[in-house]
Scaffold this motif. Structure first.
Motif, PDB file in Angstrom:
ATOM      1  N   THR A  21      38.479  49.833  10.040  1.00 37.06           N
ATOM      2  CA  THR A  21      37.042  49.628  10.159  1.00 37.06           C
ATOM      3  C   THR A  21      36.758  48.120  10.690  1.00 37.06           C
ATOM      4  O   THR A  21      35.990  47.840  11.685  1.00 37.06           O
ATOM      5  N   PRO A  22      37.244  47.236   9.783  1.00 38.33           N
ATOM      6  CA  PRO A  22      37.123  45.797  10.243  1.00 38.33           C
ATOM      7  C   PRO A  22      37.754  45.189  11.383  1.00 38.33           C
ATOM      8  O   PRO A  22      37.142  44.328  12.078  1.00 38.33           O
ATOM      9  N   ALA A  23      38.453  46.039  12.140  1.00 39.42           N
ATOM     10  CA  ALA A  23      39.328  45.576  13.268  1.00 39.42           C
ATOM     11  C   ALA A  23      38.217  45.704  14.504  1.00 39.42           C
ATOM     12  O   ALA A  23      38.440  45.031  15.419  1.00 39.42           O
ATOM     13  N   PHE A  24      37.116  46.492  14.288  1.00 43.21           N
ATOM     14  CA  PHE A  24      36.418  46.810  15.436  1.00 43.21           C
ATOM     15  C   PHE A  24      35.041  46.039  14.993  1.00 43.21           C
ATOM     16  O   PHE A  24      33.959  46.908  15.573  1.00 43.21           O
ATOM     17  N   ALA A  25      34.825  45.050  14.377  1.00 41.95           N
ATOM     18  CA  ALA A  25      33.855  44.604  13.767  1.00 41.95           C
ATOM     19  C   ALA A  25      32.956  43.964  14.932  1.00 41.95           C
ATOM     20  O   ALA A  25      31.674  44.213  15.349  1.00 41.95           O
ATOM     21  N   ALA A  26      33.440  43.031  15.675  1.00 46.49           N
ATOM     22  CA  ALA A  26      32.689  42.315  16.511  1.00 46.49           C
ATOM     23  C   ALA A  26      33.702  41.713  17.660  1.00 46.49           C
ATOM     24  O   ALA A  26      34.363  40.716  17.229  1.00 46.49           O
ATOM     25  N   ILE A  27      33.522  42.465  18.955  1.00 41.14           N
ATOM     26  CA  ILE A  27      34.418  41.981  19.983  1.00 41.14           C
ATOM     27  C   ILE A  27      33.431  41.531  21.004  1.00 41.14           C
ATOM     28  O   ILE A  27      32.558  42.104  21.448  1.00 41.14           O
ATOM     29  N   ASN A  28      33.879  40.290  21.442  1.00 33.62           N
ATOM     30  CA  ASN A  28      33.220  39.701  22.536  1.00 33.62           C
ATOM     31  C   ASN A  28      33.668  40.309  23.987  1.00 33.62           C
ATOM     32  O   ASN A  28      35.025  39.936  24.410  1.00 33.62           O
ATOM     33  N   THR A  29      32.859  41.049  24.577  1.00 32.57           N
ATOM     34  CA  THR A  29      33.325  41.771  25.876  1.00 32.57           C
ATOM     35  C   THR A  29      32.688  41.013  27.045  1.00 32.57           C
ATOM     36  O   THR A  29      32.684  41.594  27.941  1.00 32.57           O
ATOM     37  N   THR A  30      32.011  39.845  26.989  1.00 34.78           N
ATOM     38  CA  THR A  30      31.421  39.455  28.187  1.00 34.78           C
ATOM     39  C   THR A  30      32.434  38.888  29.339  1.00 34.78           C
ATOM     40  O   THR A  30      32.152  39.171  30.555  1.00 34.78           O
ATOM     41  N   GLY A  31      33.560  38.384  28.683  1.00 36.05           N
ATOM     42  CA  GLY A  31      34.711  38.098  29.725  1.00 36.05           C
ATOM     43  C   GLY A  31      34.945  39.337  30.559  1.00 36.05           C
ATOM     44  O   GLY A  31      35.176  39.489  31.927  1.00 36.05           O
ATOM     45  N   ALA A  32      35.355  40.581  30.039  1.00 35.16           N
ATOM     46  CA  ALA A  32      35.889  41.798  30.538  1.00 35.16           C
ATOM     47  C   ALA A  32      34.909  42.285  31.464  1.00 35.16           C
ATOM     48  O   ALA A  32      34.991  42.831  32.653  1.00 35.16           O
ATOM     49  N   THR A  33      33.501  42.299  31.066  1.00 35.26           N
ATOM     50  CA  THR A  33      32.402  42.659  31.771  1.00 35.26           C
ATOM     51  C   THR A  33      32.272  42.207  33.093  1.00 35.26           C
ATOM     52  O   THR A  33      31.858  42.587  34.110  1.00 35.26           O
ATOM     53  N   THR A  34      32.309  40.693  32.988  1.00 33.96           N
ATOM     54  CA  THR A  34      32.127  40.079  34.278  1.00 33.96           C
ATOM     55  C   THR A  34      33.220  40.333  35.037  1.00 33.96           C
ATOM     56  O   THR A  34      32.799  40.297  36.460  1.00 33.96           O
ATOM     57  N   ALA A  35      34.404  40.507  34.656  1.00 37.75           N
ATOM     58  CA  ALA A  35      35.687  40.555  35.364  1.00 37.75           C
ATOM     59  C   ALA A  35      35.221  42.126  36.113  1.00 37.75           C
ATOM     60  O   ALA A  35      35.566  42.161  37.342  1.00 37.75           O
ATOM     61  N   ILE A  36      34.884  43.010  35.630  1.00 33.56           N
ATOM     62  CA  ILE A  36      34.839  44.376  36.139  1.00 33.56           C
ATOM     63  C   ILE A  36      33.504  44.348  37.047  1.00 33.56           C
ATOM     64  O   ILE A  36      33.642  44.797  38.274  1.00 33.56           O
ATOM     65  N   GLU A  37      32.506  43.737  36.905  1.00 34.86           N
ATOM     66  CA  GLU A  37      31.468  43.537  37.757  1.00 34.86           C
ATOM     67  C   GLU A  37      31.918  42.843  39.245  1.00 34.86           C
ATOM     68  O   GLU A  37      31.653  43.254  40.188  1.00 34.86           O
ATOM     69  N   GLU A  38      32.717  41.895  38.956  1.00 35.46           N
ATOM     70  CA  GLU A  38      33.350  40.995  40.159  1.00 35.46           C
ATOM     71  C   GLU A  38      34.169  42.011  40.889  1.00 35.46           C
ATOM     72  O   GLU A  38      34.279  42.067  42.111  1.00 35.46           O
ATOM     73  N   ALA A  39      34.977  42.714  40.156  1.00 31.50           N
ATOM     74  CA  ALA A  39      36.146  43.677  40.695  1.00 31.50           C
ATOM     75  C   ALA A  39      35.118  44.645  41.550  1.00 31.50           C
ATOM     76  O   ALA A  39      35.551  45.144  42.784  1.00 31.50           O
ATOM     77  N   GLY A  40      34.225  45.202  41.027  1.00 32.08           N
ATOM     78  CA  GLY A  40      33.467  46.110  41.674  1.00 32.08           C
ATOM     79  C   GLY A  40      32.720  45.758  42.791  1.00 32.08           C
ATOM     80  O   GLY A  40      32.745  46.152  43.905  1.00 32.08           O
ATOM     81  N   THR A  41      32.580  44.477  43.034  1.00 29.11           N
ATOM     82  CA  THR A  41      31.843  43.918  44.220  1.00 29.11           C
ATOM     83  C   THR A  41      32.828  44.003  45.259  1.00 29.11           C
ATOM     84  O   THR A  41      32.921  44.081  46.303  1.00 29.11           O
ATOM     85  N   ALA A  42      34.114  43.346  44.828  1.00 26.34           N
ATOM     86  CA  ALA A  42      35.340  43.201  45.673  1.00 26.34           C
ATOM     87  C   ALA A  42      35.529  44.726  46.297  1.00 26.34           C
ATOM     88  O   ALA A  42      35.976  44.657  47.470  1.00 26.34           O
ATOM     89  N   VAL A  43      35.609  45.577  45.594  1.00 25.37           N
ATOM     90  CA  VAL A  43      35.935  47.060  45.817  1.00 25.37           C
ATOM     91  C   VAL A  43      34.906  47.517  46.779  1.00 25.37           C
ATOM     92  O   VAL A  43      35.299  48.204  47.770  1.00 25.37           O
ATOM     93  N   ALA A  44      33.686  47.261  46.526  1.00 21.25           N
ATOM     94  CA  ALA A  44      32.795  47.697  47.601  1.00 21.25           C
ATOM     95  C   ALA A  44      32.782  46.950  48.765  1.00 21.25           C
ATOM     96  O   ALA A  44      32.747  47.651  49.906  1.00 21.25           O
ATOM     97  N   VAL A  45      33.198  45.807  48.757  1.00 17.51           N
ATOM     98  CA  VAL A  45      33.413  45.122  50.184  1.00 17.51           C
ATOM     99  C   VAL A  45      34.440  45.706  51.145  1.00 17.51           C
ATOM    100  O   VAL A  45      34.514  45.768  52.193  1.00 17.51           O
ATOM    101  N   VAL A  46      35.772  45.755  50.314  1.00 16.93           N
ATOM    102  CA  VAL A  46      36.793  46.421  50.985  1.00 16.93           C
ATOM    103  C   VAL A  46      36.561  47.905  51.448  1.00 16.93           C
ATOM    104  O   VAL A  46      36.893  48.356  52.383  1.00 16.93           O
TER     105      VAL A  46
END
Length: 67
Positions: A21-46
């Motif tokens: 349980t403590p392993a899932f306490a607080a994970i910063n996901t902003t970097g992953a979210t930003t990367a996914i959004e940027e990849a989604g934009t690239a996939v849409a363009v292609v």
């Protein structure tokens, strides 16, 4: 004996869940979210480029057949 084995298995699962349980306490996901959004934009363009080429080829074939 069967119930004892099930109880041990259940106890092991509970101990593992409580210990993890403590392993899932607080994970910063902003970097992953930003990367996914940027990849989604690239996939849409292609995807749009591929769709444009496919439609262009189809229109070209229709024009050739009409002549």
């Amino acid at each position: 004996m069967k119930h004892f084995k099930q109880a041990r298995r259940f106890g092991a699962v509970v101990v593992t869940a409580v210990a993890a349980t403590p392993a899932f306490a607080a994970i910063n996901t902003t970097g992953a979210t930003t990367a996914i959004e940027e990849a989604g934009t690239a996939v849409a363009v292609v995807g749009l480029a591929v769709l444009t080429v496919v439609v262009g080829i189809k229109v070209w074939k229709w024009m050739q057949r009409a002549l």
